[in-house]
Scaffold this motif. Structure first.
Motif, PDB file in Angstrom:
ATOM      1  N   TYR B  64      -4.046  -9.000  14.386  1.00  0.00           N
ATOM      2  CA  TYR B  64      -4.804  -9.017  15.636  1.00  0.00           C
ATOM      3  C   TYR B  64      -4.805 -10.410  16.269  1.00  0.00           C
ATOM      4  N   LEU B  66      -7.078 -12.554  19.427  1.00  0.00           N
ATOM      5  CA  LEU B  66      -8.076 -12.632  20.489  1.00  0.00           C
ATOM      6  C   LEU B  66      -7.610 -13.721  21.441  1.00  0.00           C
ATOM      7  N   SER B  97      -4.318  -2.778  31.806  1.00  0.00           N
ATOM      8  CA  SER B  97      -5.708  -2.329  31.691  1.00  0.00           C
ATOM      9  C   SER B  97      -6.066  -1.409  32.854  1.00  0.00           C
ATOM     10  N   HIS B 105      -8.323 -10.060  31.445  1.00  0.00           N
ATOM     11  CA  HIS B 105      -8.706  -8.938  30.559  1.00  0.00           C
ATOM     12  C   HIS B 105      -7.527  -8.014  30.310  1.00  0.00           C
ATOM     13  N   PHE B 107      -5.375  -6.002  27.487  1.00  0.00           N
ATOM     14  CA  PHE B 107      -5.582  -5.439  26.144  1.00  0.00           C
ATOM     15  C   PHE B 107      -4.384  -4.575  25.779  1.00  0.00           C
ATOM     16  N   ASP B 108      -4.000  -4.617  24.530  1.00  0.00           N
ATOM     17  CA  ASP B 108      -3.028  -3.674  23.998  1.00  0.00           C
ATOM     18  C   ASP B 108      -3.264  -3.536  22.501  1.00  0.00           C
ATOM     19  N   PRO B 109      -4.254  -2.696  22.138  1.00  0.00           N
ATOM     20  CA  PRO B 109      -4.621  -2.589  20.722  1.00  0.00           C
ATOM     21  C   PRO B 109      -3.447  -2.188  19.831  1.00  0.00           C
ATOM     22  N   LEU B 114      -6.383  -7.766  21.259  1.00  0.00           N
ATOM     23  CA  LEU B 114      -7.753  -7.291  21.464  1.00  0.00           C
ATOM     24  C   LEU B 114      -8.415  -7.938  22.675  1.00  0.00           C
ATOM     25  N   ASN B 117     -10.619 -12.930  27.598  1.00  0.00           N
ATOM     26  CA  ASN B 117     -12.064 -12.984  27.748  1.00  0.00           C
ATOM     27  C   ASN B 117     -12.422 -13.871  28.925  1.00  0.00           C
ATOM     28  N   GLY B 122     -15.929 -16.564  24.332  1.00  0.00           N
ATOM     29  CA  GLY B 122     -16.362 -15.191  24.071  1.00  0.00           C
ATOM     30  C   GLY B 122     -15.631 -14.535  22.915  1.00  0.00           C
ATOM     31  N   LEU B 126     -16.154 -12.546  18.367  1.00  0.00           N
ATOM     32  CA  LEU B 126     -15.490 -11.240  18.279  1.00  0.00           C
ATOM     33  C   LEU B 126     -14.404 -11.248  17.208  1.00  0.00           C
ATOM     34  N   LEU B 128     -14.301 -12.490  14.402  1.00  0.00           N
ATOM     35  CA  LEU B 128     -14.803 -12.228  13.052  1.00  0.00           C
ATOM     36  C   LEU B 128     -14.680 -10.746  12.722  1.00  0.00           C
ATOM     37  N   GLY B 129     -14.767  -9.905  13.758  1.00  0.00           N
ATOM     38  CA  GLY B 129     -14.819  -8.455  13.573  1.00  0.00           C
ATOM     39  C   GLY B 129     -13.542  -7.847  13.013  1.00  0.00           C
ATOM     40  N   PRO B 130     -12.406  -8.023  13.697  1.00  0.00           N
ATOM     41  CA  PRO B 130     -11.165  -7.497  13.121  1.00  0.00           C
ATOM     42  C   PRO B 130     -10.851  -8.116  11.762  1.00  0.00           C
TER      43      PRO B 130
END
Lengths: 325, 325
Positions: B64, B66, B97, B105, B107-109, B114, B117, B122, B126, B128-130
């Protein structure tokens, strides 16, 4: 039906959803031994392990951000913010990130996130531990807002919130945790967006949220010999079951919204706006909001009490609205 | 560390693509501004190409990243097709998007992107999450979080680095120190000589990297990625670089033109890498200019695609807010 406390109902909801779905994890401060600020997560670390009950440093921006990022990548975080007043230090993660990521990505991201927190006054904790901030979240497109008032609603709504694929702000009230009510022991869900008529009536519609539901029910009971009051708990502000409220107002012709949050710019005004736009012809008197004082919550007991709508004030307002017409 | 020649050629192609894309995007911005239409703010990545390419080329598609407000370079380096980016810049339905995000902004998961921003810093919490998500699911995916020297001054940097290190999350924080936060020079923002020096305060390694040398970035990130994949936790890399344009298209450039000229003469990442490929006899000048021509054709085709694409229909404005829609 067995009686269970509001906090135990929350605990059951968390426990059932964690058992059902491994992608559900809890994150927040003091969750393991203390069970979080309210005790709602007690025993869950023993049952599910500390890898699923993540006790964090006092770093709301980091752990809410973590939860948003984890939700983006397939997990279902349930965050606890110990007091809703503390959302100010992680508001970017909630408002600018969680609420907007799905829309900004053209629907590519899904954010199945629950943020639980406790609001409300009544325990002399003063202005930074007593707020009712639901309107902030309701004002942010992309967030669902849930405010359960009973143990049964707490369990059924929290389970639905965890299974929802959107960010959900789940607002508990500190005076409700110890209250008991009937709630099924077995699994059940209460859909988000479905109001509940807590007491049927004919003369006036009271729409109340959170702890105010109980005060409104007591007020309705107190005037029952002369006025028939219908008490509706919307249970979720976003989405709002406006049809249920409209149907009631069509019948009674009177609307009083009771909220603990300060009155200015509150969600009660939004309910009044929608009812006025949609049921103007049915109204026998001007709809009103009985809300908290437009003040920071004071510490001293008589001052705090004066800031929160009390049963006598609700009764007074009901009587005035019914005799007005 | 021996790098395959195909990889080296791909690095040059990506750097050319970023430069050409940004240059063309600025032209489109100016053309539209003269016609009175807006394309948002547009933050050019020109001059910083070596950072995104060196960092992303060694990542797997399921790793991932960011990105930031200055994110086009990251998107291209992670493998996004420039035609969908160009369409997004023009607000088209075919945009990456769907025209809901714009320049900041994207995105392409599916490619691990991810999102950019619009909030400086910002992405830091975030990310930390993935990283947590990979650790939770026992995969060996890593997360790379780009942020600038401006973002390094946000409070969430502290919270996030501490939590990442405490929980040994597989995240690599890459500070793109381009010397200015909007117009404020870094020595007026940051009290220490290097952002990377702060790593010591979080118990994780930090390293200063020459951000104009794509191979230096590649080597540093590769080591950090290996470390993170192996469960050793985060790393803080600081790539010293320089942006060639003003902060964005709507803010005038107040920097010393001689400073810019010096960076372009002595540290241009593309010239630097072209010379390396010549010296190593991997690509001669003719091959390089042929590659650059191909890249320009690709970017031009992206503009054609974007301009020919339909704008989103106003009736679709509410789509993509809720997961159930």
């Amino acid at each position: 039906m067995r009686e269970v406390s509001y906090v135990k109902a929350l605990n059951e909801a968390l426990s059932e959803e964690m058992a059902r779905d491994e992608s559900v994890f809890l994150i927040g401060e003091d969750l393991v031994e203390l069970g979080g600020g309210s005790g709602a997560t007690k025993g869950l670390a023993e049952r599910f392990g500390t890898h699923r009950v993540r006790q964090t440093p006092l770093s709301e921006a980091a752990f809410v951000g973590l939860a948003v990022g984890a939700a983006m990548t397939g997990l279902r975080p349930v965050v606890e913010i110990m007091y809703v007043d503390f959302v100010t230090v992680c508001m970017d993660q909630i408002v600018n990130q969680a609420a907007k990521l799905r829309y900004m990505s053209g629907g590519q991201l899904t954010i199945p996130l629950v943020i639980r927190s406790q609001g409300g006054g009544g325990t002399s904790e003063a202005a930074q531990h007593s707020q009712s901030l639901e309107a902030w979240f309701a004002h942010t497109p992309g967030l669902k807002v849930v405010m359960p008032a009973t143990a049964a609603d707490a369990k059924g709504l929290l389970k639905s919130a965890i299974r929802d694929d959107n960010p959900v702000i789940f607002l508990e009230h500190k005076l409700l945790y110890a209250t008991k009510g009937p709630a099924p022991r077995e699994e059940y869900l209460i859909p988000l967006g479905q109001a509940d008529v807590k007491r049927p009536g004919q003369d006036i519609t009271l729409v109340a949220t959170s702890f105010m539901v109980h005060k409104s029910l007591a007020a309705a009971e107190a005037v029952a010999d002369k006025i028939s009051v219908e008490v509706i708990d919307p249970r979720t502000l976003i989405p709002l079951d406006i049809d249920c409220i409209n149907t009631s107002v069509q019948k009674t012709g009177r609307l009083l919204v009771v909220q603990e949050a300060c009155t200015h710019g509150g969600f009660g005004s939004e309910i009044v706006r929608r009812v006025t736009e949609q049921c103007f012809g049915a109204l026998k008197t001007a709809p009103r909001v009985l809300g908290g004082a437009n003040l920071p919550m004071p510490f001293s007991h008589p001052l705090e009490t004066a800031c929160i709508p009390q049963e006598e004030k609700i009764i007074d307002q009901i009587e005035r609205m019914v005799t007005d017409a | 560390m021996r790098i395959p020649e195909d990889t080296l050629r791909e690095m040059l192609r990506l750097m050319y693509t970023i430069r050409a894309f940004e240059c063309r995007a600025r032209q489109l911005f100016e053309e539209r501004r003269l016609r009175g239409s807006f394309m948002g703010a547009l933050h050019s990545y020109e001059g910083e190409e070596a950072v995104a390419v060196g960092a992303c080329i060694g990542l797997r598609p399921d790793d991932y990243i960011l990105s930031t407000h200055r994110g086009h370079g990251h998107c291209i380096a992670k493998g996004v097709d420039v035609k969908f980016m160009m369409a997004e810049l023009l607000g088209k339905e075919t945009g990456i998007s769907k025209g809901r995000g714009g320049s900041m902004h994207m995105f392409d998961p599916a490619l691990g992107l991810l999102g950019g921003n619009g909030i400086v810093g910002g992405g830091i919490p975030l990310a930390l999450g993935p990283a947590f998500s990979a650790q939770y699911r026992h995969t060996d995916q890593v997360t790379v979080c780009f942020f600038g020297d401006g973002a390094a001054c946000q409070g969430n940097f502290h919270e996030s680095l501490n939590l990442a290190s405490l929980w040994k999350l597989p995240v690599i924080y890459i500070c793109e120190n381009n010397q200015y936060a909007v117009t404020t020079p870094v020595n007026e923002s940051i009290a220490v000589a290097n952002v990377a020096d702060r790593a010591a305060g979080y118990g994780c390694p930090g390293e200063v990297v020459d951000g104009s040398d794509v191979l230096a970035v590649y080597r540093a990130v590769t080591e950090a990625v290996q470390r993170a994949r192996g469960g050793a936790g985060p790393m803080l890399l600081e790539c010293k670089t320089y942006r060639y344009q003003a902060h964005c298209m709507v803010i005038p450039d107040r920097r010393d033109p001689q400073e810019l000229a010096r960076w372009q003469k002595e540290h241009d990442p593309i010239r630097h890498f072209e010379r390396y490929l010549l010296d190593q006899q991997i690509m001669d000048e003719a091959q390089q200019s042929k590659l650059n021509e191909q890249v320009h054709k690709t970017v031009e085709a992206a503009v054609t695609f974007a301009e020919a694409s339909p704008l989103p229909h106003p009736s679709t404005v509410a789509e993509h807010l809720w997961a159930e829609d």
